[in-house]
Design a protein around this motif. Structure first.
Motif, PDB file in Angstrom:
ATOM      1  N   GLY A  24      25.612  -2.498 -50.035  1.00 42.42           N
ATOM      2  CA  GLY A  24      24.666  -3.419 -50.657  1.00 42.42           C
ATOM      3  C   GLY A  24      25.378  -4.463 -51.504  1.00 42.42           C
ATOM      4  O   GLY A  24      26.569  -4.379 -51.750  1.00 42.42           O
ATOM      5  N   LYS A  25      24.618  -5.457 -51.935  1.00 35.78           N
ATOM      6  CA  LYS A  25      25.172  -6.462 -52.843  1.00 35.78           C
ATOM      7  C   LYS A  25      24.482  -6.307 -54.197  1.00 35.78           C
ATOM      8  O   LYS A  25      23.273  -6.371 -54.299  1.00 35.78           O
ATOM      9  N   ARG A  26      25.296  -6.114 -55.225  1.00 38.50           N
ATOM     10  CA  ARG A  26      24.731  -5.905 -56.556  1.00 38.50           C
ATOM     11  C   ARG A  26      23.967  -7.138 -57.003  1.00 38.50           C
ATOM     12  O   ARG A  26      24.410  -8.250 -56.784  1.00 38.50           O
ATOM     13  N   GLY A  27      22.832  -6.905 -57.612  1.00 37.01           N
ATOM     14  CA  GLY A  27      21.989  -8.001 -58.049  1.00 37.01           C
ATOM     15  C   GLY A  27      21.141  -8.593 -56.953  1.00 37.01           C
ATOM     16  O   GLY A  27      20.272  -9.421 -57.204  1.00 37.01           O
ATOM     17  N   VAL A  28      21.388  -8.177 -55.721  1.00 36.23           N
ATOM     18  CA  VAL A  28      20.666  -8.761 -54.588  1.00 36.23           C
ATOM     19  C   VAL A  28      19.892  -7.698 -53.811  1.00 36.23           C
ATOM     20  O   VAL A  28      18.661  -7.728 -53.735  1.00 36.23           O
ATOM     21  N   GLY A  29      20.617  -6.747 -53.259  1.00 35.77           N
ATOM     22  CA  GLY A  29      19.977  -5.718 -52.445  1.00 35.77           C
ATOM     23  C   GLY A  29      20.778  -5.509 -51.178  1.00 35.77           C
ATOM     24  O   GLY A  29      21.975  -5.771 -51.138  1.00 35.77           O
ATOM     25  N   TYR A  30      20.104  -5.039 -50.161  1.00 35.71           N
ATOM     26  CA  TYR A  30      20.784  -4.763 -48.903  1.00 35.71           C
ATOM     27  C   TYR A  30      20.360  -5.795 -47.860  1.00 35.71           C
ATOM     28  O   TYR A  30      19.199  -6.152 -47.763  1.00 35.71           O
ATOM     29  N   HIS A  31      21.314  -6.236 -47.102  1.00 34.06           N
ATOM     30  CA  HIS A  31      21.035  -7.146 -45.996  1.00 34.06           C
ATOM     31  C   HIS A  31      20.444  -6.318 -44.852  1.00 34.06           C
ATOM     32  O   HIS A  31      21.094  -5.417 -44.325  1.00 34.06           O
ATOM     33  N   VAL A  32      19.193  -6.613 -44.501  1.00 36.99           N
ATOM     34  CA  VAL A  32      18.431  -5.774 -43.584  1.00 36.99           C
ATOM     35  C   VAL A  32      19.180  -5.523 -42.273  1.00 36.99           C
ATOM     36  O   VAL A  32      19.359  -4.382 -41.854  1.00 36.99           O
ATOM     37  N   ASP A  33      19.618  -6.590 -41.676  1.00 30.99           N
ATOM     38  CA  ASP A  33      20.238  -6.469 -40.364  1.00 30.99           C
ATOM     39  C   ASP A  33      21.547  -5.680 -40.412  1.00 30.99           C
ATOM     40  O   ASP A  33      21.817  -4.825 -39.574  1.00 30.99           O
ATOM     41  N   ARG A  34      22.322  -6.010 -41.436  1.00 34.91           N
ATOM     42  CA  ARG A  34      23.609  -5.353 -41.608  1.00 34.91           C
ATOM     43  C   ARG A  34      23.418  -3.854 -41.859  1.00 34.91           C
ATOM     44  O   ARG A  34      24.092  -3.012 -41.252  1.00 34.91           O
ATOM     45  N   LEU A  35      22.468  -3.517 -42.741  1.00 35.17           N
ATOM     46  CA  LEU A  35      22.231  -2.114 -43.066  1.00 35.17           C
ATOM     47  C   LEU A  35      21.696  -1.361 -41.850  1.00 35.17           C
ATOM     48  O   LEU A  35      22.083  -0.212 -41.595  1.00 35.17           O
ATOM     49  N   PHE A  36      20.853  -2.031 -41.096  1.00 35.38           N
ATOM     50  CA  PHE A  36      20.306  -1.404 -39.883  1.00 35.38           C
ATOM     51  C   PHE A  36      21.427  -1.012 -38.923  1.00 35.38           C
ATOM     52  O   PHE A  36      21.502   0.121 -38.452  1.00 35.38           O
ATOM     53  N   LYS A  37      22.326  -1.961 -38.697  1.00 32.47           N
ATOM     54  CA  LYS A  37      23.441  -1.687 -37.783  1.00 32.47           C
ATOM     55  C   LYS A  37      24.353  -0.606 -38.352  1.00 32.47           C
ATOM     56  O   LYS A  37      24.872   0.232 -37.624  1.00 32.47           O
ATOM     57  N   HIS A  38      24.539  -0.676 -39.666  1.00 27.13           N
ATOM     58  CA  HIS A  38      25.415   0.287 -40.335  1.00 27.13           C
ATOM     59  C   HIS A  38      24.902   1.715 -40.170  1.00 27.13           C
ATOM     60  O   HIS A  38      25.640   2.610 -39.750  1.00 27.13           O
ATOM     61  N   ILE A  39      23.623   1.913 -40.482  1.00 30.31           N
ATOM     62  CA  ILE A  39      23.037   3.251 -40.338  1.00 30.31           C
ATOM     63  C   ILE A  39      23.013   3.634 -38.868  1.00 30.31           C
ATOM     64  O   ILE A  39      23.293   4.778 -38.507  1.00 30.31           O
ATOM     65  N   GLY A  40      22.708   2.664 -38.022  1.00 27.42           N
ATOM     66  CA  GLY A  40      22.744   2.914 -36.578  1.00 27.42           C
ATOM     67  C   GLY A  40      24.078   3.498 -36.158  1.00 27.42           C
ATOM     68  O   GLY A  40      24.137   4.452 -35.392  1.00 27.42           O
ATOM     69  N   GLY A  41      25.137   2.927 -36.701  1.00 28.61           N
ATOM     70  CA  GLY A  41      26.470   3.406 -36.354  1.00 28.61           C
ATOM     71  C   GLY A  41      26.734   4.828 -36.817  1.00 28.61           C
ATOM     72  O   GLY A  41      27.453   5.586 -36.170  1.00 28.61           O
ATOM     73  N   ILE A  42      26.143   5.179 -37.950  1.00 27.23           N
ATOM     74  CA  ILE A  42      26.319   6.527 -38.473  1.00 27.23           C
ATOM     75  C   ILE A  42      25.542   7.543 -37.638  1.00 27.23           C
ATOM     76  O   ILE A  42      26.045   8.603 -37.294  1.00 27.23           O
ATOM     77  N   LEU A  43      24.310   7.166 -37.307  1.00 25.54           N
ATOM     78  CA  LEU A  43      23.458   8.086 -36.552  1.00 25.54           C
ATOM     79  C   LEU A  43      23.821   8.118 -35.079  1.00 25.54           C
ATOM     80  O   LEU A  43      23.757   9.154 -34.433  1.00 25.54           O
ATOM     81  N   ALA A  44      24.156   6.955 -34.563  1.00 28.84           N
ATOM     82  CA  ALA A  44      24.359   6.832 -33.128  1.00 28.84           C
ATOM     83  C   ALA A  44      25.487   7.727 -32.656  1.00 28.84           C
ATOM     84  O   ALA A  44      26.434   8.015 -33.371  1.00 28.84           O
TER      85      ALA A  44
END
Lengths: 211, 211
Positions: free
Chosen positions: A59-79
């Motif tokens: 995530g980015k502090r003060g901002v949050g999580y970039h939806v697309d990036r986080l989606f792919k990231h978790i995808g990579g963990i689960l996939a």
DNA sequence: GTGTGTGAAGTGGTTCACAGCG
DNA sequence: CGCTGTGAACCACTTCACACAC
């Protein structure tokens, strides 16, 4: 990125984050905070952050999580590194329900073969998947290189089906929907879903709420 | 008999003990030890004893638990003071699977009404239960005094169905099978079963076992 | 200021170990 | 002696609280 064992409840939530993010991405949302995700899934924001922190700072502090990036990231963990081949034993109502289940339409796995005892089903295709006799399961499982079998047969048949499935030697995991405790060798990973227990729990807590 | 809140995992196991005892009684077994029960259900014996101890001393030291007595005892804890009336919204494959489910044949509750949007189903009886339009749900739920609704509609429809069900005012609990987080007022107890999450967990741990 | 990442504290559930009763 | 019942120890997961980055 720690190599700590990830706890089961965390994996469960990761699946949910993944789904949520897919939806948010489809709606065009670019950024999401742990608080927002928590509200949408009924988790505490701190829980969301802790879960996500297991896999590095994403995530980015003060901002949050970039939806697309986080989606792919978790995808990579689960996939999985590869496509799982799945078999399904017991093409009753529940089996067919799973076959047609939205959330089962997934790039991670593919249902390759069905098994049943009903002669009117054996030899046909059901929802596009070939159905074999359960007798032939060991051979078919080997031929198709199937590594996971979903069991949706009636309670009484579950253990014998499990035994036959295990005997193929290729199967690494079983997902059991029968309300019985199956015994399988340690080499096979077993998960069970007991559909009726949740209803019993609901009724139990309703009863205890009433007075 | 303590009045301590009983933890969810404990309730879950109680349901399993209850089932196991029914089976043992049918097989004519008179007495069972915590170790035996544990082995059959894959729990630690100490876990079994702790669970059972929440409801008073029911076993005999040096002997074990009397099967029939323990069965009735747990039955009394789980059982409701009355028969629950249940509705089921969404008579697809999953809905029908639940309707026909063995473990759902139970003296604790009765499925009184079905709801669907399919005109070919509305007005008919399915597995002996009348099917109504989902539009009429609030009226029918009130007329039948239904207190629990099982939701097995497609994901996209789940929230609107939940809203309609809640609007009847009689419903105290919802059991949701759609893979979405529903929002309902605090007065309604919500449980969710996500059939696909277990498969994802299984695959996740299989992957992590592989290397 | 805003929202993440994370050690530390807290909570809840499981397992141990043994006293106590049949 | 065997097996239950249970406090105490243990472990796992969640929540807090705050430093830190944007």
């Amino acid at each position: 990125m720690k190599d700590t064992k990830i706890a089961e409840p965390t994996v469960e939530r990761l699946v949910q984050y993944h789904r949520l993010l897919e939806q948010l991405a489809a709606e065009g949302q670019k950024v999401v905070s742990s608080r927002e995700m928590g509200e949408m899934l009924s988790f505490k924001a701190s829980q969301v952050r802790k879960d996500l922190s297991y896999f590095g700072e994403i995530g980015k502090r003060g901002v949050g999580y970039h939806v697309d990036r986080l989606f792919k990231h978790i995808g990579g963990i689960l996939a999985s590194p590869r496509l799982w081949s799945i078999g399904l034993a017991g093409v009753g109502k529940l089996g067919e329900a799973l076959l047609g289940y939205q959330a089962f339409r997934n790039e991670k796995f593919q249902i390759k073969a069905l098994f049943d005892v009903d002669p009117s089903k054996i030899g046909t295709h059901i929802q596009g998947t070939p159905c074999y006799s359960i007798e032939d399961a060991p051979r078919v499982l080997r031929e198709e290189g199937i590594d996971v079998v979903i069991i949706t047969v009636p309670t009484g048949a579950a253990q014998s089906v499990a035994d036959r499935v295990v005997s193929a030697g290729t199967v690494k995991g079983i997902l059991n929907f029968s309300p019985v405790t199956l015994s399988v060798p340690d080499s096979v990973l077993l998960y069970s879903v007991d559909i009726s227990i949740e209803l019993e729990k609901l009724l139990f807590y309703l009863k205890h709420r009433e007075r």
